[in-house]
Scaffold this motif. Sequence first.
Motif, short mmCIF file in Angstrom:
data_model
loop_
_atom_site.label_atom_id
_atom_site.label_comp_id
_atom_site.label_asym_id
_atom_site.label_seq_id
_atom_site.Cartn_x
_atom_site.Cartn_y
_atom_site.Cartn_z
N CYS A 9 1.24 -1.27 -0.15
CA CYS A 9 0.14 -0.18 0.30
C CYS A 9 0.56 1.20 0.00
CB CYS A 9 -0.59 -0.15 0.96
SG CYS A 9 -2.36 -1.40 1.15
N THR A 42 1.21 4.05 -3.14
CA THR A 42 0.82 5.46 -2.49
C THR A 42 1.57 6.56 -2.67
OG1 THR A 42 -1.06 4.53 -1.48
CG2 THR A 42 -0.34 7.29 -1.19
N SER A 44 -10.05 2.32 -2.04
CA SER A 44 -8.90 2.17 -3.92
C SER A 44 -9.37 2.31 -4.58
CB SER A 44 -7.29 1.35 -3.07
OG SER A 44 -8.24 0.06 -2.89
N ALA A 55 -5.46 9.03 1.09
CA ALA A 55 -4.97 7.17 1.26
C ALA A 55 -3.74 8.19 1.82
CB ALA A 55 -4.32 7.51 -0.28
N GLY A 74 -5.81 -0.46 -8.01
CA GLY A 74 -6.91 0.00 -7.36
C GLY A 74 -7.22 -1.56 -6.17
#
Length: 459
Positions: A282, A286, A348, A372, A433
């Motif tokens: 993650c 991001t 997401s 995020a 995503g």
Amino acid sequence: MNADAWKHDTAEKGDVETRQRSGSRPMIVQQQTGAIQDPELRHRIMAGFIGNVVEWYDFALYGYLAGIIAPVFFPSQDPTAGLIATYGIFAAGFLMRPLGAAVFGWFGDRYGRARTMQISVAMMALPTLLLGLLPTYAQVGVLAPVLLVLVRILQGISVGGEFSSSATYLVETAPTGRRGLTGSWANIGSMTGSLLGVGAAALVTTLFDAQTMQDGAWRLPFLGGALLGVTAILMRRNLHGSERFGQHDAAREETSPLLQAFTTNLKETLLALGFAASYGTCFYITFVYLPEWLSGQNLVERSTALTINTAMTILVIPLMPLGAIVGDRFLARRTWIAVALLGLGLLSWPMHLWMLRSGGAMLPVVLFHVLAFALLSVPLGSGPALFVEMFPEEDRLSGYSVAFNLGVGVFGGLTPMIATSLIASTGIATAPGLYMMLACALAVLCLAFVPDRSRAALR
């Protein structure tokens, strides 16, 4: 004599008596209430913070200047091959992290966190200095890229021990009820170092033209990083060990901490690895891949995407300690991290789809960045304490180091390549995503099997 002075004097006498009995080196005594002299606490926090600044300053700087460095160390006949080789060496630094984690984790569990931190920061400062002084391909031929590889390998090994060592030290010596907040300074250092690295690279590329950069101006930010490293070495020179580790070290059996992490405490190691890989995925989607995705889908100009991403990184720095305070005082740490990652997972894919269908409208792009980055500030701030609390003392640093560096450094580091491959193989532009949703689900699943020890004494 006032009360504070009496307490300090009593602690020193007890410390001397302990050293006389055990022959150990000086260590700071933490009062049962968790109250620690503020100057000493600040010194420890800054010592943990500065090493991670040095670590990520160099990694960000090297990645940003890779295109400029490539022709300096590789034959100019094939610029593309040179750039690939330069990025390959960058990746080699990451791949060496598990080895560094194993070595420094074992050393820290056997000989102390403070000593490990002193060695790791010296091993980061020296390669940064050497990189700024390396001869070019034009000067020494094939020896130039060979030396570059060796420097990056040495740096990768040291990075494998730096973050987990400093985070463990900070959490173990934190005042009662402030383990999350104190441990968050390790990641605050990482983020600050990344920003400094990008800022230093942007500064030299703005001040000097392309030819001057090729002629040697690219060396200046690396030499500046070496000065930063020297500062870190001086700050850690008189760093004390924790009372808890001193007591443990005097009574420990002659066992291998690394072996224990993969036998006796295999469950903790696997859970930590699964969580680290998931939240590392993650993080890289991001913080690293999102600008590339926005640019690759022709939604936002690359420069605009990078500017937004950098601004959000600045936002995360104050959010990390705030999130850590929540885990210390208001909500169980494991639950707090799980709630944040669950929210990120639910957002997401819908947000990727909205950004795609909007054609690059600023509202969904900026909103997803804000959400995020804010949600990820929770595991970034509270994660160090969670990892430390998972392991017993005899193999804490070994288990933490290996799990974290394999999870975040290797599995997380492969995320941009995996995300790009998913889009190419499936034809689904929002595949990153979906991949993030899966990673968040796995992280929450791992956390469900992790006992929450945020309100209990360290094992």
